[in-house]
Design a protein around this motif. Structure first.
Motif, PDB file in Angstrom:
ATOM      1  N   LEU A   1      -5.257 -50.691 -31.141  1.00 44.67           N
ATOM      2  CA  LEU A   1      -4.717 -50.897 -29.786  1.00 44.67           C
ATOM      3  C   LEU A   1      -4.329 -49.563 -29.149  1.00 44.67           C
ATOM      4  O   LEU A   1      -4.550 -49.348 -27.952  1.00 44.67           O
ATOM      5  CB  LEU A   1      -3.483 -51.828 -29.839  1.00 44.67           C
TER       6      LEU A   1
ATOM      7  N   ASN B   1      -1.018 -51.280 -32.938  1.00 45.94           N
ATOM      8  CA  ASN B   1      -1.683 -50.867 -34.180  1.00 45.94           C
ATOM      9  C   ASN B   1      -2.628 -49.733 -33.789  1.00 45.94           C
ATOM     10  O   ASN B   1      -2.816 -49.473 -32.584  1.00 45.94           O
ATOM     11  CB  ASN B   1      -2.381 -52.056 -34.865  1.00 45.94           C
TER      12      ASN B   1
ATOM     13  N   LYS C   1       5.551 -49.322 -38.634  1.00 45.72           N
ATOM     14  CA  LYS C   1       4.619 -50.332 -39.152  1.00 45.72           C
ATOM     15  C   LYS C   1       3.808 -49.712 -40.290  1.00 45.72           C
ATOM     16  O   LYS C   1       3.261 -48.604 -40.145  1.00 45.72           O
ATOM     17  CB  LYS C   1       3.702 -50.786 -38.008  1.00 45.72           C
TER      18      LYS C   1
ATOM     19  N   ARG D   1      -7.200 -63.724 -38.066  1.00 51.43           N
ATOM     20  CA  ARG D   1      -8.216 -63.136 -38.964  1.00 51.43           C
ATOM     21  C   ARG D   1      -8.480 -64.030 -40.170  1.00 51.43           C
ATOM     22  O   ARG D   1      -9.570 -63.989 -40.751  1.00 51.43           O
ATOM     23  CB  ARG D   1      -7.786 -61.729 -39.393  1.00 51.43           C
TER      24      ARG D   1
ATOM     25  N   ARG E   1      -4.293 -65.884 -31.395  1.00 51.73           N
ATOM     26  CA  ARG E   1      -5.470 -65.857 -30.513  1.00 51.73           C
ATOM     27  C   ARG E   1      -5.403 -66.856 -29.361  1.00 51.73           C
ATOM     28  O   ARG E   1      -6.161 -66.760 -28.420  1.00 51.73           O
ATOM     29  CB  ARG E   1      -6.729 -66.156 -31.338  1.00 51.73           C
TER      30      ARG E   1
HETATM   31  O1  G3P Z   1      -1.245 -56.253 -34.218  1.00 50.57           O
HETATM   32  C1  G3P Z   1      -1.886 -56.918 -35.228  1.00 50.57           C
HETATM   33  C2  G3P Z   1      -2.644 -58.171 -34.859  1.00 50.57           C
HETATM   34  O2  G3P Z   1      -1.915 -58.950 -33.966  1.00 50.57           O
HETATM   35  C3  G3P Z   1      -4.082 -57.999 -34.548  1.00 50.57           C
HETATM   36  O3  G3P Z   1      -4.695 -59.122 -33.994  1.00 50.57           O
HETATM   37  O4  G3P Z   1      -6.571 -60.214 -32.839  1.00 50.57           O
HETATM   38  O5  G3P Z   1      -6.909 -57.921 -33.836  1.00 50.57           O
HETATM   39  O6  G3P Z   1      -6.684 -59.936 -35.291  1.00 50.57           O
HETATM   40  P1  G3P Z   1      -6.299 -59.307 -33.991  1.00 50.57           P
END
Ligand code: G3P
Length: 219
Positions: A31, A28, A85, A134, A168
């Motif tokens: 990242l 994303n 995406k 989230r 997580r």
């Molecule tokens: O790639 C999307 C998602 O997996 C993000 O995870 O831990 O940032 O909520 P997080």
């Protein structure tokens, strides 16, 4: 369930791919921003595609449909492994419809409800990414969303793949497996937590101690 690594860190991706642990990668903009530095992000996507022969989610950063469509086409042209995406917005779904009609695979992200997942499927999404962690963060049970989407998609014969995201910890993976998510994406830390078990380590230690005490030869 397919396992995707949720990172843009190429050395982590190579390590997991070489061990045969992953089926693909999701990224994303956050990242990518962590590792891209001054590099052309397209080069980084290409490097990732060359490290894993599987779906690699590359996210657009435009917010209006016309620009998202152009970005999506440019990303898809980089490599056959790219899955574009898109955010779960009206423009994102318009883009999803447009790219799907050209045979480009899409992953609709930032999904927080079953009706959103239904609309993404109607727009032709190849993957839907519901964010478990989230939802947990704001006091909901993120796993309920995976179960709801599974039920909705099964009720109506929808083929969009459920890609459990924002994983997580290992328990999220176990629950996603039990519900029947098609894919799960997780950071490297969680992937290696899945691999470890104290009884595996203890058992191996005992086997080798017995062998070395009585035989001690290489095979
Ligand atoms: O790639 C999307 C998602 O997996 C993000 O995870 O831990 O940032 O909520 P997080």
């Amino acid at each position: 369930m397919k396992i995707f690594l949720d990172t843009a860190d190429v050395s982590e991706i190579r390590r997991a791919a070489e061990a045969g642990l992953i089926d693909g990668v999701t990224t994303n903009p956050s990242l990518m921003a962590k590792v891209a530095g001054d590099r052309d992000p397209k080069e980084l996507f290409l490097e990732i595609c060359n490290a894993v022969d599987g779906p690699i989610s590359a996210e657009v950063v435009a917010v209006d449909a016309a620009q998202m469509i152009s970005e999506g086409k440019r990303l898809a042209a980089l490599h056959d492994n790219i899955v574009v995406k898109l955010p779960l917005t009206e423009d994102g779904l318009r883009t999803c419809r447009a790219l799907t009609s050209e045979g480009i695979r899409t992953n609709v992200t930032l999904c927080f409800s079953a009706p959103q997942a239904l609309l993404a499927a109607k727009a032709g999404a190849s993957y839907i990414s519901p964010f478990i962690g989230r939802l947990d963060d704001i006091g909901h049970d993120g796993m309920d969303l995976i179960a709801e989407i599974r039920q909705v998609y099964d009720n109506y014969g929808i083929m969009t793949e459920i890609l459990a995201a924002s994983i997580r910890h290992p328990q999220h993976v176990v629950q996603a497996l039990m519900i029947g998510a098609d894919c799960g994406t997780m950071p490297p830390k969680v992937l290696y937590q899945l691999l470890k078990h104290p009884l595996t380590d203890r058992g191996l230690e005992a086997f080798l101690a017995d062998w070395n005490a009585k035989v001690g030869k290489e095979l």
